[in-house]
Design a protein around this motif. Structure first.
Motif, PDB file in Angstrom:
ATOM      1  N   LYS A  23      46.417  61.913  49.435  1.00 18.81           N
ATOM      2  CA  LYS A  23      46.823  61.092  50.562  1.00 18.81           C
ATOM      3  C   LYS A  23      48.341  60.949  50.537  1.00 18.81           C
ATOM      4  O   LYS A  23      49.001  61.216  49.535  1.00 18.81           O
ATOM      5  N   ARG A  24      48.871  60.487  51.642  1.00 19.04           N
ATOM      6  CA  ARG A  24      50.310  60.335  51.836  1.00 19.04           C
ATOM      7  C   ARG A  24      50.975  59.536  50.705  1.00 19.04           C
ATOM      8  O   ARG A  24      51.995  59.943  50.164  1.00 19.04           O
ATOM      9  N   THR A  25      50.373  58.408  50.364  1.00 26.49           N
ATOM     10  CA  THR A  25      50.959  57.528  49.348  1.00 26.49           C
ATOM     11  C   THR A  25      51.101  58.242  48.009  1.00 26.49           C
ATOM     12  O   THR A  25      52.144  58.147  47.355  1.00 26.49           O
ATOM     13  N   LEU A  26      50.074  58.967  47.596  1.00 23.19           N
ATOM     14  CA  LEU A  26      50.120  59.674  46.322  1.00 23.19           C
ATOM     15  C   LEU A  26      51.154  60.799  46.336  1.00 23.19           C
ATOM     16  O   LEU A  26      51.867  61.003  45.351  1.00 23.19           O
ATOM     17  N   ILE A  27      51.270  61.497  47.450  1.00 21.79           N
ATOM     18  CA  ILE A  27      52.290  62.545  47.560  1.00 21.79           C
ATOM     19  C   ILE A  27      53.676  61.949  47.342  1.00 21.79           C
ATOM     20  O   ILE A  27      54.464  62.455  46.540  1.00 21.79           O
ATOM     21  N   TYR A  28      53.972  60.851  48.028  1.00 17.33           N
ATOM     22  CA  TYR A  28      55.303  60.242  47.896  1.00 17.33           C
ATOM     23  C   TYR A  28      55.518  59.611  46.513  1.00 17.33           C
ATOM     24  O   TYR A  28      56.643  59.636  45.997  1.00 17.33           O
ATOM     25  N   GLN A  29      54.465  59.102  45.897  1.00 18.16           N
ATOM     26  CA  GLN A  29      54.597  58.601  44.517  1.00 18.16           C
ATOM     27  C   GLN A  29      54.948  59.755  43.581  1.00 18.16           C
ATOM     28  O   GLN A  29      55.800  59.602  42.700  1.00 18.16           O
ATOM     29  N   ARG A  30      54.278  60.883  43.750  1.00 17.41           N
ATOM     30  CA  ARG A  30      54.550  62.036  42.887  1.00 17.41           C
ATOM     31  C   ARG A  30      55.942  62.616  43.131  1.00 17.41           C
ATOM     32  O   ARG A  30      56.582  63.080  42.201  1.00 17.41           O
ATOM     33  N   ILE A  31      56.404  62.589  44.364  1.00 17.74           N
ATOM     34  CA  ILE A  31      57.772  63.029  44.647  1.00 17.74           C
ATOM     35  C   ILE A  31      58.743  62.136  43.884  1.00 17.74           C
ATOM     36  O   ILE A  31      59.669  62.618  43.230  1.00 17.74           O
ATOM     37  N   LYS A  32      58.515  60.841  43.951  1.00 18.03           N
ATOM     38  CA  LYS A  32      59.379  59.871  43.258  1.00 18.03           C
ATOM     39  C   LYS A  32      59.373  60.109  41.749  1.00 18.03           C
ATOM     40  O   LYS A  32      60.402  59.986  41.089  1.00 18.03           O
ATOM     41  N   ASN A  33      58.198  60.464  41.188  1.00 17.51           N
ATOM     42  CA  ASN A  33      58.080  60.728  39.755  1.00 17.51           C
ATOM     43  C   ASN A  33      58.565  62.121  39.361  1.00 17.51           C
ATOM     44  O   ASN A  33      58.610  62.438  38.177  1.00 17.51           O
ATOM     45  N   GLY A  34      58.861  62.957  40.346  1.00 18.15           N
ATOM     46  CA  GLY A  34      59.323  64.310  40.065  1.00 18.15           C
ATOM     47  C   GLY A  34      58.201  65.288  39.741  1.00 18.15           C
ATOM     48  O   GLY A  34      58.459  66.337  39.162  1.00 18.15           O
ATOM     49  N   THR A  35      56.969  64.953  40.124  1.00 20.08           N
ATOM     50  CA  THR A  35      55.839  65.825  39.815  1.00 20.08           C
ATOM     51  C   THR A  35      55.261  66.506  41.057  1.00 20.08           C
ATOM     52  O   THR A  35      54.161  67.050  41.018  1.00 20.08           O
ATOM     53  N   PHE A  36      56.001  66.476  42.154  1.00 17.84           N
ATOM     54  CA  PHE A  36      55.584  67.140  43.384  1.00 17.84           C
ATOM     55  C   PHE A  36      56.847  67.593  44.099  1.00 17.84           C
ATOM     56  O   PHE A  36      57.877  66.923  44.028  1.00 17.84           O
ATOM     57  N   PRO A  37      56.787  68.738  44.801  1.00 13.77           N
ATOM     58  CA  PRO A  37      57.996  69.227  45.498  1.00 13.77           C
ATOM     59  C   PRO A  37      58.528  68.206  46.502  1.00 13.77           C
ATOM     60  O   PRO A  37      57.767  67.595  47.246  1.00 13.77           O
ATOM     61  N   LYS A  38      59.830  68.046  46.488  1.00  9.40           N
ATOM     62  CA  LYS A  38      60.475  67.093  47.380  1.00  9.40           C
ATOM     63  C   LYS A  38      60.552  67.670  48.793  1.00  9.40           C
ATOM     64  O   LYS A  38      60.805  68.851  48.985  1.00  9.40           O
ATOM     65  N   GLN A  39      60.326  66.805  49.757  1.00 16.95           N
ATOM     66  CA  GLN A  39      60.419  67.226  51.144  1.00 16.95           C
ATOM     67  C   GLN A  39      61.875  67.446  51.535  1.00 16.95           C
ATOM     68  O   GLN A  39      62.780  66.932  50.904  1.00 16.95           O
ATOM     69  N   ARG A  40      62.055  68.215  52.580  1.00 11.92           N
ATOM     70  CA  ARG A  40      63.376  68.406  53.162  1.00 11.92           C
ATOM     71  C   ARG A  40      63.345  67.748  54.540  1.00 11.92           C
ATOM     72  O   ARG A  40      62.282  67.452  55.062  1.00 11.92           O
ATOM     73  N   LYS A  41      64.504  67.571  55.115  1.00  6.02           N
ATOM     74  CA  LYS A  41      64.550  66.936  56.430  1.00  6.02           C
ATOM     75  C   LYS A  41      65.417  67.746  57.376  1.00  6.02           C
ATOM     76  O   LYS A  41      66.447  68.288  56.991  1.00  6.02           O
ATOM     77  N   ASP A  42      64.941  67.795  58.607  1.00  3.29           N
ATOM     78  CA  ASP A  42      65.686  68.400  59.707  1.00  3.29           C
ATOM     79  C   ASP A  42      65.803  67.296  60.752  1.00  3.29           C
ATOM     80  O   ASP A  42      64.875  67.067  61.526  1.00  3.29           O
ATOM     81  N   GLY A  43      66.890  66.571  60.682  1.00  3.18           N
ATOM     82  CA  GLY A  43      66.997  65.370  61.500  1.00  3.18           C
ATOM     83  C   GLY A  43      66.048  64.321  60.948  1.00  3.18           C
ATOM     84  O   GLY A  43      66.107  63.983  59.779  1.00  3.18           O
ATOM     85  N   LYS A  44      65.124  63.871  61.766  1.00  2.00           N
ATOM     86  CA  LYS A  44      64.151  62.871  61.330  1.00  2.00           C
ATOM     87  C   LYS A  44      62.844  63.507  60.864  1.00  2.00           C
ATOM     88  O   LYS A  44      61.945  62.804  60.423  1.00  2.00           O
ATOM     89  N   ILE A  45      62.736  64.818  60.995  1.00  2.00           N
ATOM     90  CA  ILE A  45      61.483  65.504  60.676  1.00  2.00           C
ATOM     91  C   ILE A  45      61.472  65.957  59.221  1.00  2.00           C
ATOM     92  O   ILE A  45      62.344  66.706  58.784  1.00  2.00           O
ATOM     93  N   ALA A  46      60.461  65.490  58.472  1.00  2.00           N
ATOM     94  CA  ALA A  46      60.288  65.891  57.066  1.00  2.00           C
ATOM     95  C   ALA A  46      59.356  67.101  57.022  1.00  2.00           C
ATOM     96  O   ALA A  46      58.399  67.183  57.781  1.00  2.00           O
ATOM     97  N   TYR A  47      59.666  68.036  56.116  1.00  2.00           N
ATOM     98  CA  TYR A  47      58.825  69.218  55.964  1.00  2.00           C
ATOM     99  C   TYR A  47      58.926  69.733  54.537  1.00  2.00           C
ATOM    100  O   TYR A  47      59.818  69.355  53.774  1.00  2.00           O
ATOM    101  N   TRP A  48      57.983  70.585  54.177  1.00  2.00           N
ATOM    102  CA  TRP A  48      57.963  71.264  52.886  1.00  2.00           C
ATOM    103  C   TRP A  48      57.856  72.751  53.155  1.00  2.00           C
ATOM    104  O   TRP A  48      57.282  73.168  54.161  1.00  2.00           O
TER     105      TRP A  48
END
Length: 65
Positions: A23-48
């Motif tokens: 789920k969204r929350t777990l993805i962002y928790q893992r990004i914060k912990n460095g255990t999931f690829p970080k998203q990039r942004k194009d303006g306001k749009i986040a993508y991987w």
């Protein structure tokens, strides 16, 4: 020699959720912990990048075996 520049497919959050089964929350928790690829942004749009998510999935499968 000519260099061909292929633009890599970009995934939005809903596609990433479907691929990894988190789920969204777990993805962002893992990004914060460095255990999931970080998203990039194009303006306001986040993508991987698809290749980064595929690599993460493959590494996760290998570590669970």
């Amino acid at each position: 020699m000519n260099t061909i520049n292929f633009e890599e497919r970009r995934l939005r959050l809903n596609e990433v959720i479907k691929m990894v089964g988190f789920k969204r929350t777990l993805i962002y928790q893992r990004i914060k912990n460095g255990t999931f690829p970080k998203q990039r942004k194009d303006g306001k749009i986040a993508y991987w990048f698809l290749s980064e998510i595929q690599e993460w999935v493959n590494q996760s499968k290998q570590s669970s075996d």
